[in-house]
Design an enzyme around this catalytic site. Structure first.
Site, PDB file in Angstrom:
ATOM      1  N   TYR A   1      -5.654   7.287  -2.628  1.00  0.00           N
ATOM      2  CA  TYR A   1      -4.654   7.292  -3.701  1.00  0.00           C
ATOM      3  C   TYR A   1      -5.194   6.605  -4.956  1.00  0.00           C
ATOM      4  CZ  TYR A   1      -4.312   2.432  -2.515  1.00  0.00           C
ATOM      5  OH  TYR A   1      -4.610   1.109  -2.333  1.00  0.00           O
TER       6      TYR A   1
ATOM      7  N   SER B   1      -2.936  -4.595  -3.162  1.00  0.00           N
ATOM      8  CA  SER B   1      -3.699  -3.726  -2.268  1.00  0.00           C
ATOM      9  C   SER B   1      -2.745  -2.834  -1.502  1.00  0.00           C
ATOM     10  CB  SER B   1      -4.545  -4.545  -1.283  1.00  0.00           C
ATOM     11  OG  SER B   1      -3.761  -4.942  -0.187  1.00  0.00           O
ATOM     12  N   LYS B   2      -3.225  -1.649  -1.185  1.00  0.00           N
ATOM     13  CA  LYS B   2      -2.417  -0.668  -0.453  1.00  0.00           C
ATOM     14  C   LYS B   2      -2.064  -1.227   0.924  1.00  0.00           C
ATOM     15  CE  LYS B   2      -0.764   3.584  -0.208  1.00  0.00           C
ATOM     16  NZ  LYS B   2       0.398   3.980  -0.993  1.00  0.00           N
ATOM     17  N   ARG B   3      -2.988  -2.012   1.479  1.00  0.00           N
ATOM     18  CA  ARG B   3      -2.762  -2.574   2.826  1.00  0.00           C
ATOM     19  C   ARG B   3      -1.493  -3.417   2.866  1.00  0.00           C
ATOM     20  NH1 ARG B   3      -8.125  -3.514   2.934  1.00  0.00           N
ATOM     21  NH2 ARG B   3      -7.904  -5.737   2.512  1.00  0.00           N
TER      22      ARG B   3
END
Length: 497
Positions: free
Chosen positions: A31, A263-265
């Protein structure tokens, strides 16, 4: 094996000169996160501000991390954000190809050139990827560094697997300049002999970047400040080749809070997520531009910028060294400003799918509902819940009819509805004007304040304490028949009390 210098001369001859050239060089690994979008935006703004060239380059040498469909996300996001590129894989250009995996042969030749110049060497040591990544590689112990070129070449010719490493000078310092952070000096002995070419014949990110930036004539390299530690090694590569060093622009990180980077995490939103959460592309871009840059001079107080205005105002002096904290509430504030500033017909167009999520009745006008919402909407995703009562009357409590400010209680509300129903039934035309004038005249006749009549009419029509629009607009949109049906139901509710 002597190198054909003609190849290098031809490559040099292709490099466009005399103009600012910037590049956005994402890896297709999923993404588009907010930091990535900001890098793309700043890179585009530097080029546009200088009347230069903006280039899209796809860095796909890390085949392991590549995600299917990620390249499409990059194209789609740039197109939606109007960050148009002048050169790139889809539009071509004078220094094609613009996809790193299609430039494989180039990197090998340039790595060999460095070996011949004495700035790189063949290394045959067995090292694991993880040891390389963590930097646990003491070059002082590397026996390959001291091999003669003839010895190394003989082992290469014999088919022994190898990597090519950068030969960092022993002792001394390297100084590089960054547009935001100024001059930074590091001791050469703190730098590792990084791998330039891997065993599979593909370049490392760090090497491919430098070669491509030079061969594409890039004048300004915009990237995250996490690459500051690699910059001295990049500088040494430029010097080894005898190339001009571009202007480095290392952007401070975008943080979720004072301690943590986004962060995506951790579930932090990507550009796609923000769109799905009801934010407008223009508002996202405007907000992201101000995460790490601020306008100066007479524009210092300005908050809202179109993309064209940003391109005119953008300069590197306004960039900040401090990390920027991503504040969803601030973005929501920007979004509301943008929604309110839209032309009514444009707002109706973007609001329509959200209105139709909860109001499927085709007899109910999307434009009319949009007109009520525009001044009261912060995010498009708020719309379905705000307007669902137009589709069907919610099950509400008769207590809603009691309102201190409007001076209503169940008895007063029942009396108001009893008077309002026949008046509304008898209106000649069902227009906003007639409904308004009729209710105002009725309040005067009943010797009550307008609010005392309007409150119960609105509650009965909508079944909600908070609505976009008042009694008049809601009745007009619902139509005469549905309004009267709801008002009678409200009266029944009150009479049950």
């Amino acid at each position: 094996m002597a190198l054909d210098m003609k190849y290098f001369e031809e490559m040099e001859a292709k490099i466009p000169k005399g103009k600012v050239r910037t590049r956005f060089a994402p890896s297709p690994t999923g993404y588009m996160h907010v930091g990535n979008l900001r890098t793309a935006l700043y890179t585009w703004l530097i080029a546009r501000n200088a009347g230069g060239t903006f280039i899209l380059r796809i860095e796909d040498t890390d085949q392991v991390r590549e995600v299917k469909g990620a390249t499409e996300v990059i194209y789609r996001t740039l197109a939606e954000c109007h960050l148009d590129h002048d050169e790139g894989p889809d539009v071509g250009g004078p220094v094609a190809p613009y996809i790193q995996s299609q430039r494989r042969d180039t990197y090998g030749k340039y790595a060999q050139l460095l070996v011949e110049k004495g700035h790189a060497y063949y290394c045959f040591c067995e090292k694991t990827e993880s040891e390389e990544e963590s930097g646990e590689f003491n070059r002082g112990d590397d026996p390959c560094r001291s091999l003669t070129l003839e010895e190394a070449q003989a082992r290469v010719d014999a088919g022994e697997p190898y990597v090519i490493r950068q030969k960092i000078p022993h002792g001394g310092t390297t100084t590089f300049h960054d547009a935001i952070f100024g001059d930074i000096t590091v001791e050469n002995d703190t730098l590792d002999d990084q791998v330039l070419m891997k065993r599979d014949g593909l370049p490392t990110y760090n090497f491919a970047n430098v070669v491509d930036d030079h061969l594409m004539g890039i004048t300004h390299v915009v990237r995250g400040s996490e690459y500051l530690s690699s910059a001295p090694k990049y500088n040494l590569l430029y010097q080894a080749f005898g190339w001009e060093v571009p202007t480095y622009v290392h952007c401070s990180p975008v943080m979720r809070d004072a301690q943590n980077k986004m962060s995506k995490r951790h579930g932090d939103p990507s550009y796609e997520d923000l769109k799905a959460q009801g934010f407008l592309t223009e508002a996202i871009l405007n907000y992201v531009a101000l995460l790490g840059w601020s306008p100066r001079g007479e524009l210092a107080e300005q908050e809202v910028f179109s993309l064209e205005e940003l391109a005119r105002a953008f300069d590197l002096v306004g960039m900040s060294k401090s990390p920027a904290i991503f504040d969803i509430e601030k973005l929501t504030h920007f979004n509301a400003l943008y929604l309110r500033a839209m032309a009514p017909e444009d707002f109706a167009k973007v609001a329509e799918p959200y209105i139709r999520q909860s109001v499927q009745n085709p007899a109910i006008s999307v434009e009319a509902i949009a007109g009520l919402l525009q001044a009261r909407c912060e995010k498009l995703t708020d719309i379905p819940e705000k307007v669902d009562f137009f589709q069907s009357l919610p099950d509400y409590d008769a207590e809603l009819f009691t309102n201190k400010k409007s001076k209503t209680n169940p008895e007063v509300s029942a009396r108001m509805l009893q008077a309002a129903i026949p008046m509304l039934e008898g209106l000649e035309d069902w227009t906003t004007e007639q409904i308004h004038d009729g209710l105002v005249a009725l309040a005067e006749q009943l010797e009550v304040k307008n609010a005392t009549l309007m409150w119960p009419v609105r509650i009965a029509a909508a079944g909600k304490a908070v609505t976009p629009g008042g009694a008049v607009e809601i009745c007009q949109i619902l139509g005469r028949e549905e309004t009267l049906r709801r008002l009678r139901m409200g009266l029944d509710k009150l009479n049950i009390q």
